[in-house]
Design an enzyme around this catalytic site. Structure first.
Site, mmCIF file in Angstrom:
data_model
loop_
_atom_site.group_PDB
_atom_site.id
_atom_site.type_symbol
_atom_site.label_atom_id
_atom_site.label_comp_id
_atom_site.label_asym_id
_atom_site.label_seq_id
_atom_site.Cartn_x
_atom_site.Cartn_y
_atom_site.Cartn_z
ATOM 1 C CB ALA A 93 40.032 41.526 30.441
ATOM 2 C CG ASP A 94 45.595 43.239 34.133
ATOM 3 O OD1 ASP A 94 46.249 42.193 33.950
ATOM 4 O OD2 ASP A 94 46.057 44.214 34.746
ATOM 5 C CD1 TRP A 95 45.041 36.923 37.100
ATOM 6 C CD2 TRP A 95 46.555 36.397 35.535
ATOM 7 N NE1 TRP A 95 45.425 35.633 37.331
ATOM 8 C CE2 TRP A 95 46.365 35.273 36.392
ATOM 9 C CE3 TRP A 95 47.460 36.297 34.495
ATOM 10 C CZ2 TRP A 95 47.064 34.082 36.211
ATOM 11 C CZ3 TRP A 95 48.157 35.109 34.312
ATOM 12 C CH2 TRP A 95 47.946 34.020 35.156
ATOM 13 C CD GLN A 96 40.849 34.800 37.243
ATOM 14 O OE1 GLN A 96 39.704 34.952 37.656
ATOM 15 N NE2 GLN A 96 41.254 33.664 36.711
ATOM 16 C CB ALA A 97 40.112 42.408 34.415
#
Length: 750
Positions: free
Chosen positions: A277-281
């Site tokens: 996942a991307d940052w905090q996604a």
């Protein structure tokens, strides 16, 4: 993936590498080391649910982190442990955990670690896959020396709107060029020892209004024709991981989209590696409005096919309880852990000794790395115009140069965004580079900034004008600062900040010839600049060696060969503006009200995709189709082969970038008049003729239906070869038999 990393993994594939006596075959077989898969299963069997969740947990180097989490086996990967000491400390803690599983140490190596290269969009201007691969390998070697083993690059998103700040991380507006250079970066990172990550899956480049993180709405046909091909190319090149986009695609956040992450990515594109996942996604699924809380966000992400959670902490917090409650199958968690462990074994992390931070610094900023960075910066430069042959600088006519502009001596801006561990004091600025090169020819450089980088007052204008009056040539370095490019830097305008256009007008009014060096991550509105400046050179954000590269080019030590990987707009109101737009029912006719266009401006770009001048000139001959019977079956060719002569008709040696464009005049579906399908680089002496030869797989002639079915229709096609997208010489050929291919298939079928 395992085969790709065989060189790194060789140490753990055999126990007892040195033996005093030969071992009988049956004995050797009996003591042969377990395979990587066997070791993965053995580790998995020993793991608690908490340790499994830990392998799927990626944390950032933040002040509030629990320092004991890594040692307890609650962390599988880290980001922003961005120097050798931090990386070694974190990895040492992981190796001291109960199971001793080393960490994936990740960082965004977008355009370098310590030696900073031009941004990816600038590298794309080279159209040179070999150079891009060598540049990525050099970046990777520096990163590897600092304890990093995983990069969150390349960005395979196709950039369609210059307002989007992240266009600088990508490789332009064209899917073929983006795919080719994405593959080159994947291969280069692997050459240098880094695992790669394709991002952001998928459609992130279509954010509404060019606003970072906004929604994306992409027709299924456009998804398959435009946004997925670069990811397919990166996967074929051996990408190790794929990152989700932070956006919602057609109403569904990608991090919770099983149809996208499993149906398309894994089944159609055949990706078997790690999905992160991307940052905090994962936590953002709550803000997107598709999850009530962190537990539901965790369920949706893991069941969609997202293996690793980046920085939200939700997997490590919720996965064990969700599995025990029966809401998440443990088999899904085990599958994700296997993919993490396969990457770690494939990188050889289990047998690799802990990095020695003391020796890392000596492997940074090496002369060879800086040499490649300078080569890359030279290849990225695009000569936009050159009236009266003002460039290259002729020392017999130019004895004094006035260097003006806020970015002539701006080291931090030259390093740019996403700088890894780049430092401004390492960068050779344009001022330094030009002074050194000019001195070698006995030319004086007088520097007067004119205004600082924000350029909000005219206090320095008078000194800059006085310097211009006393010079034979003005070199003006103007454009955008670093903070107008990159993530979170989307803009509603494409103007230069402040009063820079007024400064340019003031020095141009002296009547002295002006060579404008356009600085910044992306094309901007140039306003009156093309009329005020005799020459314009797009320098992008050129990195550590940008100053010498620009100076050498201005003096003609090398001839510029860069080509625009994006269309250059006249005004921001044209956005999005791309060369491959559909023709429409009323195509644009200048000065005709009832055709496609604007009442107050031309709809055409200021400079077309693929544009770039040289200090010499090239003539492109008529292309010859060598395979006139393209189709399927024994009597037809499965590859379109085209060749065209290219002649250097100018006075200097130079590099031609021959571009092949394809069109289908009549089809079931309206198609762009031209699509880039090939590029050949030819280094030619004055008067020399070379041959650009292209081999285009027949599947590249087709388009996709909404479900991903590939369609290549029988009928007339056109193909042309030229120096940009605006006017290649086109000839016709025929596809004798049409065919269709299943979603995800490499080859089309009858």
């Amino acid at each position: 993936m395992m085969a790709r990393w065989a060189g790194h993994a060789a140490a753990w594939l055999s126990l007892g590498a040195v033996h005093a006596q030969p071992i009988p075959a049956q004995t050797a077989a009996a003591i042969e080391a377990p395979s990587a898969e066997a070791r993965i299963e053995a580790l998995l069997a020993r793991m608690t649910l908490e340790e499994k969740a830990g392998q799927l947990n990626l944390i950032s180097n933040e002040p509030l982190n629990d320092p004991g989490a890594i040692r307890r086996g609650e962390v599988g990967a880290v980001i922003n442990f961005s120097n050798a000491w931090l990386a070694a400390e974190a990895d040492g803690a992981a190796r001291a955990s109960r199971l001793g599983i080393p960490l994936l140490v990740g960082l965004d190596i977008v355009h370098g670690y310590r030696t900073i290269f031009p941004l990816p969009l600038a590298l794309a201007a080279s159209f040179d896959a070999s150079l891009v691969r060598r540049a990525a390998a050099a970046m990777a070697r520096e990163s590897f020396a600092a304890g990093i083993n995983w990069t969150f690059a390349p960005m395979a998103d196709v950039a369609r709107d210059l307002r989007w700040g992240r266009v600088v991380e990508g490789l332009g507006e064209d899917p073929w060029l983006t795919g080719r250079l994405t593959a080159a970066q994947v291969e280069g990172f692997r050459d240098g020892g880094l695992a790669s990550t394709l991002k952001h899956f998928a459609g992130y480049g279509a954010v509404l209004g060019g606003r970072d993180y906004d929604a994306t709405y992409v027709a299924p046909t456009e998804l398959h024709d435009l946004h997925l091909p670069p990811f397919r190319a990166g996967i074929r090149a051996g990408a190790d991981s794929v990152m989700t986009a932070l956006t919602a695609l057609n109403g569904v956040p990608t991090t919770a989209d099983a149809g996208l992450m499993t149906g398309i990515l894994r089944r159609q594109l055949g990706f078997t590696g790690l999905v992160v996942a991307d940052w905090q996604a994962v936590a953002s699924l709550v803000k997107h409005g598709v999850a009530r809380d962190g537990a539901e966000a965790t369920r949706k992400a893991i069941t969609a096919g997202v293996d690793m959670d980046m920085t939200s902490g939700l997997y490590v917090r919720h996965l064990p309880d969700e599995v025990r409650a029966g809401r998440i199958p443990e088999a899904a968690v085990d599958a994700a852990v296997r993919r993490v462990l396969r990457l770690k074994f494939g990188l050889g992390l289990f047998e690799r000794p802990l990095i020695d931070p003391a020796g890392a610094e000596s492997r940074l900023l090496l002369p060879e790395t800086r040499r490649i960075a300078r080569e890359a910066a030279r290849a990225s430069l695009v000569l936009l115009q050159n009236r009266e042959d003002v460039l290259p600088i002729d020392p017999s006519r130019v004895r004094r140069i006035a260097l003006v502009g806020p970015f002539a001596d701006a080291a931090w801006d030259q390093v740019g965004p996403h700088e890894g561990n780049g430092q401004p004091h390492d960068a050779v600025t344009i001022l330094t580079g030009l002074r050194e090169r000019a001195a070698a020819s006995g030319v004086e450089v007088v520097f007067s900034e004119g205004c600082p980088r924000v350029c909000t007052d005219r206090a320095g204008f008078a000194a800059a004008v006085e310097a211009a009056r006393g010079a034979d040539l003005v070199v003006a370095v103007m454009g955008e600062p670093r903070d107008r490019s990159g993530e979170g830097s989307s803009t509603a305008t494409l103007n230069w900040p402040g009063l820079q256009h007024d400064l340019l007008a003031a020095v141009a009014d002296t009547g002295k010839p002006v060579a404008l060096v356009v600085f910044g991550g992306r094309p901007t509105e140039l306003g009156a600049a093309p009329a005020q400046a005799h020459a314009m050179l797009m320098a992008w954000i050129p990195g550590t060696e940008g100053g010498p590269a620009i100076a050498e080019t201005l003096f003609g030590d090398v001839s510029p060969s860069g080509k625009l990987p994006v269309s250059w707009p006249r005004t921001v109101g044209q956005m999005p503006l791309t060369y491959d737009a559909l023709p429409g029912g009323r195509p644009h006719i200048p000065n005709s009200r009832w055709t496609m266009g604007y009442a107050d401006a031309s709809p055409l770009p200021l400079f077309p995709f693929g544009h770039g001048l040289s200090y010499t000139r090239f003539a492109y001959g008529e292309p010859e189709v060598l395979t006139p019977r393209v189709g399927v079956g024994d009597r037809y060719e499965a590859v379109l082969e085209v060749r065209a002569p290219v002649t250097n008709i100018g006075p200097r040696p130079g590099r031609a970038v021959a571009q092949l464009y394809l069109g289908q005049p009549v089809a079931t579906r309206s198609r762009p008049k031209r699509l880039l399908k090939g590029a050949v680089l030819l280094d030619l002496a004055s008067g020399e003729t070379g041959t650009a030869t292209f081999r285009i797989p027949a599947r590249e002639l087709g388009y996709h239906e909404p479900d991903g079915t590939l369609v290549v229709e029988a009928g007339e096609y056109r193909v042309g070869v030229g120096g940009d997208s605006a006017g290649p010489r086109m000839v016709s050929f025929t596809v004798e038999t049409g065919w269709r291919g299943p979603p995800g298939g490499d080859q089309a079928q009858r």
